[in-house]
Scaffold this motif. Structure first.
Motif, PDB file in Angstrom:
ATOM      1  N   ASN A  39       0.824  -1.204   0.000  1.00 37.58           N
ATOM      2  CA  ASN A  39       0.000   0.000   0.000  1.00 37.58           C
ATOM      3  C   ASN A  39       0.862   1.259   0.000  1.00 37.58           C
ATOM      4  O   ASN A  39       0.468   2.302   0.526  1.00 37.58           O
ATOM      5  CB  ASN A  39      -0.930   0.004   1.221  1.00 37.58           C
ATOM      6  N   LEU A  40       2.050   1.173  -0.586  1.00 33.13           N
ATOM      7  CA  LEU A  40       2.986   2.287  -0.595  1.00 33.13           C
ATOM      8  C   LEU A  40       2.395   3.464  -1.359  1.00 33.13           C
ATOM      9  O   LEU A  40       1.993   3.330  -2.513  1.00 33.13           O
ATOM     10  CB  LEU A  40       4.293   1.847  -1.266  1.00 33.13           C
ATOM     11  N   PRO A  41       2.327   4.657  -0.754  1.00 30.48           N
ATOM     12  CA  PRO A  41       1.808   5.826  -1.463  1.00 30.48           C
ATOM     13  C   PRO A  41       2.679   6.155  -2.674  1.00 30.48           C
ATOM     14  O   PRO A  41       3.883   5.880  -2.685  1.00 30.48           O
ATOM     15  CB  PRO A  41       1.884   6.939  -0.407  1.00 30.48           C
ATOM     16  N   ASN A  42       2.081   6.775  -3.691  1.00 23.21           N
ATOM     17  CA  ASN A  42       2.832   7.015  -4.926  1.00 23.21           C
ATOM     18  C   ASN A  42       3.894   8.087  -4.781  1.00 23.21           C
ATOM     19  O   ASN A  42       4.716   8.260  -5.669  1.00 23.21           O
ATOM     20  CB  ASN A  42       1.876   7.372  -6.076  1.00 23.21           C
ATOM     21  N   PHE A  43       3.923   8.827  -3.665  1.00 22.44           N
ATOM     22  CA  PHE A  43       4.969   9.828  -3.487  1.00 22.44           C
ATOM     23  C   PHE A  43       6.206   9.245  -2.812  1.00 22.44           C
ATOM     24  O   PHE A  43       7.212   9.921  -2.663  1.00 22.44           O
ATOM     25  CB  PHE A  43       4.446  11.032  -2.678  1.00 22.44           C
ATOM     26  N   LEU A  44       6.141   7.971  -2.366  1.00 24.41           N
ATOM     27  CA  LEU A  44       7.301   7.309  -1.776  1.00 24.41           C
ATOM     28  C   LEU A  44       7.928   6.361  -2.774  1.00 24.41           C
ATOM     29  O   LEU A  44       7.242   5.771  -3.608  1.00 24.41           O
ATOM     30  CB  LEU A  44       6.906   6.535  -0.512  1.00 24.41           C
ATOM     31  N   LEU A  45       9.241   6.191  -2.689  1.00 27.19           N
ATOM     32  CA  LEU A  45       9.965   5.252  -3.541  1.00 27.19           C
ATOM     33  C   LEU A  45      10.180   3.953  -2.775  1.00 27.19           C
ATOM     34  O   LEU A  45      10.412   3.956  -1.574  1.00 27.19           O
ATOM     35  CB  LEU A  45      11.321   5.834  -3.946  1.00 27.19           C
ATOM     36  N   TYR A  46      10.147   2.838  -3.504  1.00 29.93           N
ATOM     37  CA  TYR A  46      10.398   1.540  -2.879  1.00 29.93           C
ATOM     38  C   TYR A  46      11.791   1.530  -2.276  1.00 29.93           C
ATOM     39  O   TYR A  46      12.742   2.014  -2.878  1.00 29.93           O
ATOM     40  CB  TYR A  46      10.296   0.419  -3.916  1.00 29.93           C
ATOM     41  N   ARG A  47      11.938   0.965  -1.088  1.00 26.17           N
ATOM     42  CA  ARG A  47      13.258   0.811  -0.483  1.00 26.17           C
ATOM     43  C   ARG A  47      13.237  -0.323   0.535  1.00 26.17           C
ATOM     44  O   ARG A  47      12.179  -0.730   1.014  1.00 26.17           O
ATOM     45  CB  ARG A  47      13.694   2.082   0.230  1.00 26.17           C
ATOM     46  N   LYS A  48      14.423  -0.828   0.825  1.00 29.48           N
ATOM     47  CA  LYS A  48      14.604  -1.725   1.949  1.00 29.48           C
ATOM     48  C   LYS A  48      15.252  -0.932   3.076  1.00 29.48           C
ATOM     49  O   LYS A  48      15.738   0.168   2.863  1.00 29.48           O
ATOM     50  CB  LYS A  48      15.509  -2.891   1.547  1.00 29.48           C
ATOM     51  N   GLU A  49      15.253  -1.491   4.268  1.00 29.70           N
ATOM     52  CA  GLU A  49      15.946  -0.827   5.365  1.00 29.70           C
ATOM     53  C   GLU A  49      17.436  -0.809   5.058  1.00 29.70           C
ATOM     54  O   GLU A  49      18.021  -1.844   4.753  1.00 29.70           O
ATOM     55  CB  GLU A  49      15.676  -1.559   6.676  1.00 29.70           C
ATOM     56  N   MET A  50      18.032   0.366   5.133  1.00 27.91           N
ATOM     57  CA  MET A  50      19.452   0.468   4.833  1.00 27.91           C
ATOM     58  C   MET A  50      20.050   1.696   5.493  1.00 27.91           C
ATOM     59  O   MET A  50      19.344   2.590   5.960  1.00 27.91           O
ATOM     60  CB  MET A  50      19.696   0.490   3.328  1.00 27.91           C
ATOM     61  N   ASP A  51      21.374   1.704   5.543  1.00 32.98           N
ATOM     62  CA  ASP A  51      22.107   2.850   6.041  1.00 32.98           C
ATOM     63  C   ASP A  51      22.775   3.563   4.880  1.00 32.98           C
ATOM     64  O   ASP A  51      22.944   3.007   3.791  1.00 32.98           O
ATOM     65  CB  ASP A  51      23.145   2.414   7.078  1.00 32.98           C
ATOM     66  N   VAL A  52      23.179   4.789   5.142  1.00 32.97           N
ATOM     67  CA  VAL A  52      23.737   5.655   4.104  1.00 32.97           C
ATOM     68  C   VAL A  52      25.037   6.265   4.612  1.00 32.97           C
ATOM     69  O   VAL A  52      25.120   6.706   5.764  1.00 32.97           O
ATOM     70  CB  VAL A  52      22.747   6.781   3.737  1.00 32.97           C
ATOM     71  N   ALA A  53      26.044   6.288   3.740  1.00 36.88           N
ATOM     72  CA  ALA A  53      27.286   7.004   4.038  1.00 36.88           C
ATOM     73  C   ALA A  53      27.398   8.189   3.095  1.00 36.88           C
ATOM     74  O   ALA A  53      27.207   8.047   1.883  1.00 36.88           O
ATOM     75  CB  ALA A  53      28.492   6.081   3.867  1.00 36.88           C
ATOM     76  N   TRP A  54      27.680   9.349   3.643  1.00 36.73           N
ATOM     77  CA  TRP A  54      27.925  10.552   2.841  1.00 36.73           C
ATOM     78  C   TRP A  54      29.430  10.631   2.642  1.00 36.73           C
ATOM     79  O   TRP A  54      30.171  10.889   3.578  1.00 36.73           O
ATOM     80  CB  TRP A  54      27.399  11.768   3.578  1.00 36.73           C
ATOM     81  N   ILE A  55      29.894  10.371   1.434  1.00 35.11           N
ATOM     82  CA  ILE A  55      31.327  10.240   1.179  1.00 35.11           C
ATOM     83  C   ILE A  55      31.919  11.509   0.580  1.00 35.11           C
ATOM     84  O   ILE A  55      31.219  12.323  -0.016  1.00 35.11           O
ATOM     85  CB  ILE A  55      31.628   9.037   0.261  1.00 35.11           C
ATOM     86  N   THR A  56      33.228  11.655   0.745  1.00 30.94           N
ATOM     87  CA  THR A  56      33.948  12.722   0.068  1.00 30.94           C
ATOM     88  C   THR A  56      34.168  12.299  -1.377  1.00 30.94           C
ATOM     89  O   THR A  56      33.985  11.134  -1.733  1.00 30.94           O
ATOM     90  CB  THR A  56      35.305  12.978   0.734  1.00 30.94           C
ATOM     91  N   GLN A  57      34.583  13.236  -2.204  1.00 34.37           N
ATOM     92  CA  GLN A  57      34.782  12.923  -3.618  1.00 34.37           C
ATOM     93  C   GLN A  57      36.257  12.760  -3.979  1.00 34.37           C
ATOM     94  O   GLN A  57      36.621  12.779  -5.159  1.00 34.37           O
ATOM     95  CB  GLN A  57      34.138  14.019  -4.475  1.00 34.37           C
ATOM     96  N   ASP A  58      37.119  12.567  -2.972  1.00 38.97           N
ATOM     97  CA  ASP A  58      38.538  12.335  -3.249  1.00 38.97           C
ATOM     98  C   ASP A  58      38.710  11.094  -4.116  1.00 38.97           C
ATOM     99  O   ASP A  58      39.211  11.162  -5.239  1.00 38.97           O
ATOM    100  CB  ASP A  58      39.330  12.130  -1.948  1.00 38.97           C
ATOM    101  N   PHE A  59      38.290   9.951  -3.547  1.00 38.80           N
ATOM    102  CA  PHE A  59      38.400   8.662  -4.222  1.00 38.80           C
ATOM    103  C   PHE A  59      37.132   7.868  -3.941  1.00 38.80           C
ATOM    104  O   PHE A  59      37.120   7.008  -3.061  1.00 38.80           O
ATOM    105  CB  PHE A  59      39.636   7.899  -3.739  1.00 38.80           C
TER     106      PHE A  59
END
Length: 357
Positions: A39-59
Protein backbone atom coordinates in the motif's frame (compact mmCIF):
# COMPACT_ATOMS: atom_id res chain seq x y z
CA UNK A 1 3.41 32.08 1.94
CA UNK A 2 4.35 28.50 2.78
CA UNK A 3 1.61 27.16 0.49
CA UNK A 4 2.69 29.40 -2.42
CA UNK A 5 6.37 28.48 -1.93
CA UNK A 6 5.60 24.75 -1.80
CA UNK A 7 3.45 24.87 -4.92
CA UNK A 8 6.15 26.72 -6.82
CA UNK A 9 8.89 24.25 -5.86
CA UNK A 10 6.87 21.08 -6.42
CA UNK A 11 4.78 21.78 -9.50
CA UNK A 12 7.30 20.13 -11.84
CA UNK A 13 8.03 17.10 -9.66
CA UNK A 14 8.58 13.60 -11.03
CA UNK A 15 6.72 10.63 -9.53
CA UNK A 16 8.63 7.95 -11.45
CA UNK A 17 10.97 5.55 -9.69
CA UNK A 18 14.61 6.61 -9.63
CA UNK A 19 16.50 4.93 -12.45
CA UNK A 20 19.76 5.38 -10.57
CA UNK A 21 18.47 4.65 -7.09
CA UNK A 22 20.28 1.96 -5.10
CA UNK A 23 17.16 -0.23 -4.96
CA UNK A 24 16.53 -0.08 -8.74
CA UNK A 25 16.97 -3.85 -9.14
CA UNK A 26 14.28 -4.77 -6.62
CA UNK A 27 11.90 -7.28 -8.24
CA UNK A 28 8.53 -5.83 -9.21
CA UNK A 29 6.64 -8.65 -7.52
CA UNK A 30 8.24 -7.78 -4.19
CA UNK A 31 6.89 -4.27 -4.40
CA UNK A 32 3.42 -5.58 -5.17
CA UNK A 33 3.21 -8.35 -2.60
CA UNK A 34 5.28 -7.18 0.37
CA UNK A 35 3.11 -6.45 3.40
CA UNK A 36 5.25 -3.45 4.10
CA UNK A 37 5.06 -1.96 0.60
CA UNK A 38 1.85 -3.19 -1.02
CA UNK A 39 0.00 0.00 0.00
CA UNK A 40 2.99 2.29 -0.60
CA UNK A 41 1.81 5.83 -1.46
CA UNK A 42 2.83 7.01 -4.93
CA UNK A 43 4.97 9.83 -3.49
CA UNK A 44 7.30 7.31 -1.78
CA UNK A 45 9.97 5.25 -3.54
CA UNK A 46 10.40 1.54 -2.88
CA UNK A 47 13.26 0.81 -0.48
CA UNK A 48 14.60 -1.73 1.95
CA UNK A 49 15.95 -0.83 5.36
CA UNK A 50 19.45 0.47 4.83
CA UNK A 51 22.11 2.85 6.04
CA UNK A 52 23.74 5.66 4.10
CA UNK A 53 27.29 7.00 4.04
CA UNK A 54 27.92 10.55 2.84
CA UNK A 55 31.33 10.24 1.18
CA UNK A 56 33.95 12.72 0.07
CA UNK A 57 34.78 12.92 -3.62
CA UNK A 58 38.54 12.34 -3.25
CA UNK A 59 38.40 8.66 -4.22
CA UNK A 60 34.75 7.50 -4.35
CA UNK A 61 35.59 3.95 -5.47
CA UNK A 62 37.95 3.53 -2.52
CA UNK A 63 35.29 5.00 -0.20
CA UNK A 64 32.76 2.41 -1.37
CA UNK A 65 35.26 -0.44 -1.11
CA UNK A 66 36.17 0.32 2.50
CA UNK A 67 32.47 0.61 3.41
CA UNK A 68 31.74 -2.77 1.79
CA UNK A 69 34.74 -4.36 3.49
CA UNK A 70 33.82 -3.20 7.00
CA UNK A 71 30.04 -3.61 6.61
CA UNK A 72 30.41 -7.06 5.05
CA UNK A 73 27.78 -6.26 2.41
CA UNK A 74 27.74 -5.01 -1.18
CA UNK A 75 26.86 -1.33 -1.49
CA UNK A 76 25.51 0.91 -4.23
CA UNK A 77 26.77 4.40 -4.90
CA UNK A 78 24.60 7.29 -6.07
CA UNK A 79 26.61 10.50 -6.37
CA UNK A 80 28.12 11.29 -2.99
CA UNK A 81 25.93 8.77 -1.17
CA UNK A 82 26.63 5.08 -0.62
CA UNK A 83 23.69 2.83 0.35
CA UNK A 84 24.19 -0.49 2.13
CA UNK A 85 21.81 -2.99 3.76
CA UNK A 86 23.83 -3.12 6.98
CA UNK A 87 24.38 -0.93 10.00
CA UNK A 88 27.08 1.73 9.61
CA UNK A 89 26.58 3.11 13.11
CA UNK A 90 29.97 3.85 14.64
CA UNK A 91 31.92 3.26 11.43
CA UNK A 92 32.02 7.00 10.68
CA UNK A 93 34.75 7.24 13.32
CA UNK A 94 36.86 4.78 11.35
CA UNK A 95 36.14 5.30 7.64
CA UNK A 96 38.63 7.47 5.76
CA UNK A 97 36.55 8.95 2.96
CA UNK A 98 33.16 9.17 4.71
CA UNK A 99 31.93 12.46 6.20
CA UNK A 100 29.00 10.99 8.15
CA UNK A 101 26.74 7.94 8.39
CA UNK A 102 22.94 7.81 8.60
CA UNK A 103 20.00 5.48 8.76
CA UNK A 104 17.64 5.96 5.82
CA UNK A 105 14.17 6.94 7.04
CA UNK A 106 12.46 7.11 3.65
CA UNK A 107 12.93 8.24 0.06
CA UNK A 108 10.39 10.24 -1.88
CA UNK A 109 9.83 12.24 -5.02
CA UNK A 110 10.31 15.98 -5.14
CA UNK A 111 6.61 16.43 -5.82
CA UNK A 112 5.69 14.30 -2.82
CA UNK A 113 8.02 15.82 -0.22
CA UNK A 114 5.35 17.54 1.85
CA UNK A 115 3.07 14.49 1.87
CA UNK A 116 5.98 12.22 2.79
CA UNK A 117 7.10 14.45 5.66
CA UNK A 118 3.55 14.77 6.96
CA UNK A 119 2.86 11.03 6.69
CA UNK A 120 6.10 9.78 8.29
CA UNK A 121 5.98 8.52 11.89
CA UNK A 122 8.67 10.80 13.34
CA UNK A 123 10.26 9.13 16.35
CA UNK A 124 11.79 12.31 17.80
CA UNK A 125 12.89 11.66 21.39
CA UNK A 126 13.41 15.24 22.58
CA UNK A 127 14.21 17.84 19.94
CA UNK A 128 15.62 17.93 16.42
CA UNK A 129 17.41 19.80 13.67
CA UNK A 130 17.01 19.58 9.88
CA UNK A 131 19.96 20.03 7.52
CA UNK A 132 19.78 19.79 3.74
CA UNK A 133 22.11 19.08 0.82
CA UNK A 134 20.67 20.20 -2.53
CA UNK A 135 17.09 19.87 -1.23
CA UNK A 136 14.39 21.65 -3.28
CA UNK A 137 12.65 22.65 -0.04
CA UNK A 138 14.42 24.70 2.63
CA UNK A 139 15.30 23.26 6.04
CA UNK A 140 12.99 25.64 8.01
CA UNK A 141 9.96 24.52 6.02
CA UNK A 142 10.84 20.83 6.44
CA UNK A 143 11.40 21.46 10.15
CA UNK A 144 7.91 22.99 10.31
CA UNK A 145 6.41 19.78 8.86
CA UNK A 146 8.26 17.62 11.42
CA UNK A 147 7.39 19.91 14.33
CA UNK A 148 3.70 19.89 13.36
CA UNK A 149 3.60 16.06 13.11
CA UNK A 150 5.80 15.19 16.11
CA UNK A 151 5.06 18.04 18.49
CA UNK A 152 8.81 18.33 19.25
CA UNK A 153 10.89 21.50 19.22
CA UNK A 154 13.69 22.56 16.88
CA UNK A 155 17.18 22.78 18.43
CA UNK A 156 19.78 24.16 16.02
CA UNK A 157 22.78 23.85 18.34
CA UNK A 158 22.62 20.60 20.36
CA UNK A 159 19.80 18.52 18.85
CA UNK A 160 19.01 15.04 20.12
CA UNK A 161 17.92 14.03 16.60
CA UNK A 162 19.55 15.31 13.41
CA UNK A 163 17.55 14.84 10.20
CA UNK A 164 19.48 15.16 6.93
CA UNK A 165 17.78 15.59 3.54
CA UNK A 166 19.71 14.80 0.34
CA UNK A 167 18.77 15.19 -3.32
CA UNK A 168 17.00 17.41 -5.81
CA UNK A 169 14.52 15.19 -7.67
CA UNK A 170 14.82 11.92 -5.75
CA UNK A 171 14.87 12.81 -2.07
CA UNK A 172 16.57 10.70 0.61
CA UNK A 173 15.63 11.57 4.19
CA UNK A 174 18.04 10.24 6.79
CA UNK A 175 18.78 10.41 10.50
CA UNK A 176 22.36 10.98 11.59
CA UNK A 177 24.38 8.23 13.27
CA UNK A 178 27.54 10.30 13.62
CA UNK A 179 30.14 12.44 11.89
CA UNK A 180 33.78 11.74 11.08
CA UNK A 181 35.94 13.86 13.36
CA UNK A 182 39.31 12.25 12.54
CA UNK A 183 42.06 14.88 12.43
CA UNK A 184 43.78 13.59 9.30
CA UNK A 185 45.42 16.90 8.36
CA UNK A 186 47.20 17.05 11.72
CA UNK A 187 48.97 13.80 10.84
CA UNK A 188 50.18 14.72 7.36
CA UNK A 189 53.84 14.06 6.67
CA UNK A 190 54.84 17.71 7.03
CA UNK A 191 53.41 17.74 10.56
CA UNK A 192 55.31 14.68 11.79
CA UNK A 193 58.61 14.99 13.66
CA UNK A 194 60.37 12.45 11.39
CA UNK A 195 59.60 13.32 7.78
CA UNK A 196 59.89 11.21 4.63
CA UNK A 197 59.44 12.39 1.01
CA UNK A 198 57.05 9.61 -0.04
CA UNK A 199 54.75 9.62 2.97
CA UNK A 200 51.18 8.54 2.16
CA UNK A 201 48.34 10.90 3.07
CA UNK A 202 46.75 9.77 6.37
CA UNK A 203 43.31 9.40 4.74
CA UNK A 204 44.71 6.98 2.18
CA UNK A 205 46.67 5.15 4.87
CA UNK A 206 43.50 4.79 6.97
CA UNK A 207 41.61 3.43 3.94
CA UNK A 208 44.40 0.89 3.36
CA UNK A 209 44.05 -0.33 6.94
CA UNK A 210 40.27 -0.58 6.55
CA UNK A 211 40.58 -2.49 3.29
CA UNK A 212 42.34 -5.32 5.14
CA UNK A 213 39.02 -5.84 6.97
CA UNK A 214 40.69 -5.92 10.37
CA UNK A 215 38.34 -5.96 13.36
CA UNK A 216 40.64 -7.70 15.81
CA UNK A 217 44.07 -9.26 15.75
CA UNK A 218 47.42 -7.89 14.59
CA UNK A 219 47.96 -5.47 11.73
CA UNK A 220 51.26 -5.92 9.86
CA UNK A 221 53.11 -3.60 7.48
CA UNK A 222 56.07 -5.57 6.09
CA UNK A 223 57.59 -2.46 4.44
CA UNK A 224 56.69 0.07 7.12
CA UNK A 225 59.09 2.90 6.27
CA UNK A 226 58.44 5.91 8.50
CA UNK A 227 55.27 4.33 9.94
CA UNK A 228 52.28 5.99 8.23
CA UNK A 229 50.17 2.82 7.95
CA UNK A 230 51.16 1.66 11.43
CA UNK A 231 50.12 5.04 12.84
CA UNK A 232 46.59 4.82 11.45
CA UNK A 233 46.14 1.21 12.57
CA UNK A 234 47.47 1.96 16.06
CA UNK A 235 45.16 4.98 16.43
CA UNK A 236 42.25 2.60 15.76
CA UNK A 237 43.42 0.52 18.72
CA UNK A 238 44.93 -2.46 16.91
CA UNK A 239 48.08 -4.31 17.86
CA UNK A 240 50.65 -3.46 15.17
CA UNK A 241 53.88 -4.84 13.81
CA UNK A 242 56.17 -3.11 11.33
CA UNK A 243 59.07 -4.63 9.46
CA UNK A 244 61.72 -2.82 7.41
CA UNK A 245 65.22 -3.56 6.23
CA UNK A 246 66.38 0.03 6.88
CA UNK A 247 67.13 0.83 10.53
CA UNK A 248 67.01 4.58 9.80
CA UNK A 249 63.40 4.30 8.63
CA UNK A 250 62.50 2.21 11.68
CA UNK A 251 63.90 4.98 13.90
CA UNK A 252 61.67 7.48 12.09
CA UNK A 253 58.66 5.22 12.52
CA UNK A 254 59.35 4.94 16.24
CA UNK A 255 59.63 8.72 16.56
CA UNK A 256 56.39 9.36 14.67
CA UNK A 257 54.42 6.76 16.62
CA UNK A 258 55.62 8.12 19.96
CA UNK A 259 54.76 11.67 18.92
CA UNK A 260 51.10 10.69 18.41
CA UNK A 261 50.96 8.61 21.59
CA UNK A 262 50.79 5.09 20.09
CA UNK A 263 53.18 2.18 19.73
CA UNK A 264 54.04 -0.77 17.50
CA UNK A 265 56.45 -3.62 17.47
CA UNK A 266 59.22 -2.73 15.01
CA UNK A 267 61.60 -5.31 13.53
CA UNK A 268 64.60 -4.91 11.26
CA UNK A 269 64.46 -7.71 8.70
CA UNK A 270 64.14 -8.58 5.04
CA UNK A 271 60.37 -8.97 4.89
CA UNK A 272 60.52 -10.97 1.66
CA UNK A 273 61.88 -13.82 3.81
CA UNK A 274 59.19 -13.69 6.50
CA UNK A 275 57.87 -17.07 7.58
CA UNK A 276 54.81 -16.43 9.76
CA UNK A 277 51.06 -16.43 9.24
CA UNK A 278 49.63 -12.99 8.45
CA UNK A 279 45.94 -12.09 8.71
CA UNK A 280 45.78 -8.33 8.07
CA UNK A 281 48.50 -6.79 5.93
CA UNK A 282 48.89 -3.44 4.20
CA UNK A 283 51.97 -2.21 2.39
CA UNK A 284 53.09 0.50 0.01
CA UNK A 285 55.48 -1.06 -2.49
CA UNK A 286 58.47 1.20 -3.23
CA UNK A 287 58.82 3.02 -6.52
CA UNK A 288 62.09 4.56 -5.34
CA UNK A 289 64.32 7.15 -6.81
CA UNK A 290 67.62 5.84 -8.08
CA UNK A 291 66.27 2.29 -8.44
CA UNK A 292 65.78 0.65 -11.81
CA UNK A 293 62.37 -0.64 -12.76
CA UNK A 294 63.84 -4.11 -13.21
CA UNK A 295 65.09 -4.14 -9.61
CA UNK A 296 61.72 -2.88 -8.36
CA UNK A 297 59.90 -5.63 -10.24
CA UNK A 298 62.12 -8.22 -8.55
CA UNK A 299 61.26 -6.71 -5.16
CA UNK A 300 57.55 -6.78 -6.00
CA UNK A 301 57.70 -10.41 -7.07
CA UNK A 302 59.58 -11.43 -3.91
CA UNK A 303 57.13 -9.56 -1.66
CA UNK A 304 54.02 -10.98 -3.31
CA UNK A 305 55.52 -14.46 -3.18
CA UNK A 306 56.03 -13.98 0.56
CA UNK A 307 52.34 -13.10 0.90
CA UNK A 308 51.46 -16.16 -1.16
CA UNK A 309 53.25 -18.31 1.42
CA UNK A 310 52.00 -16.59 4.57
CA UNK A 311 48.74 -14.71 4.01
CA UNK A 312 45.66 -16.27 5.58
CA UNK A 313 43.44 -13.17 5.50
CA UNK A 314 43.55 -10.01 3.37
CA UNK A 315 46.32 -7.73 2.15
CA UNK A 316 45.96 -4.21 0.79
CA UNK A 317 48.86 -3.56 -1.59
CA UNK A 318 49.64 -0.15 -3.08
CA UNK A 319 51.86 0.03 -6.15
CA UNK A 320 52.74 2.35 -9.08
CA UNK A 321 50.50 2.28 -12.15
CA UNK A 322 53.12 0.76 -14.44
CA UNK A 323 53.42 -2.51 -12.46
CA UNK A 324 51.13 -5.52 -12.97
CA UNK A 325 50.83 -6.50 -9.33
CA UNK A 326 47.39 -8.17 -9.73
CA UNK A 327 49.05 -10.71 -12.05
CA UNK A 328 51.69 -11.40 -9.38
CA UNK A 329 48.95 -11.81 -6.77
CA UNK A 330 47.16 -14.42 -8.88
CA UNK A 331 50.44 -16.17 -9.70
CA UNK A 332 51.09 -16.44 -5.93
CA UNK A 333 47.83 -18.36 -5.52
CA UNK A 334 45.81 -15.49 -4.03
CA UNK A 335 42.48 -14.01 -5.16
CA UNK A 336 41.86 -10.38 -6.11
CA UNK A 337 38.94 -8.68 -4.30
CA UNK A 338 39.34 -5.12 -5.58
CA UNK A 339 41.49 -3.16 -7.98
CA UNK A 340 41.42 0.58 -7.17
CA UNK A 341 43.20 3.79 -8.16
CA UNK A 342 44.47 6.84 -6.28
CA UNK A 343 45.77 9.59 -8.56
CA UNK A 344 48.86 11.26 -7.11
CA UNK A 345 50.18 13.63 -9.79
CA UNK A 346 50.86 13.87 -13.52
CA UNK A 347 53.62 11.30 -13.43
CA UNK A 348 52.17 8.84 -10.94
CA UNK A 349 48.88 7.12 -10.25
CA UNK A 350 48.99 4.79 -7.30
CA UNK A 351 46.96 1.63 -7.63
CA UNK A 352 45.63 -0.65 -4.89
CA UNK A 353 44.92 -4.34 -5.13
CA UNK A 354 43.18 -6.20 -2.32
CA UNK A 355 44.36 -9.79 -2.16
CA UNK A 356 42.95 -12.60 -0.07
CA UNK A 357 43.60 -16.27 0.57
Amino acid sequence: LITIRLAHLCENGDDSLANDAPWRTAPTHIRKTSDRHKNLPNFLLYRKEMDVAWITQDFPAIAQAEIETLAGKSAKQNGDLVFVEASLKGLEKRLAFTKATYTLLFSCTKKGMQKAFEAHDWKITKDFRVTTSRSPLPAPLLGHFIKTKSGKQVNLHTPTNHVMVFGRDKIHVCQLHGENDSQFEERRGRNRPAKHPTTMHPKLARAMVNLTGIKKGTFVDPMCGSGGLLLEAALLGFTCEGVDIDSRLLAKAQQNLQYFGVSSKLTKADSTKLNKKLSHVALDLPYGRGTTRKDLEKTYQAMISMLGRNLKGKAAIMYPHWADVPALVKKAGLSVCYELEAYSHRLLTRKIVIAKR
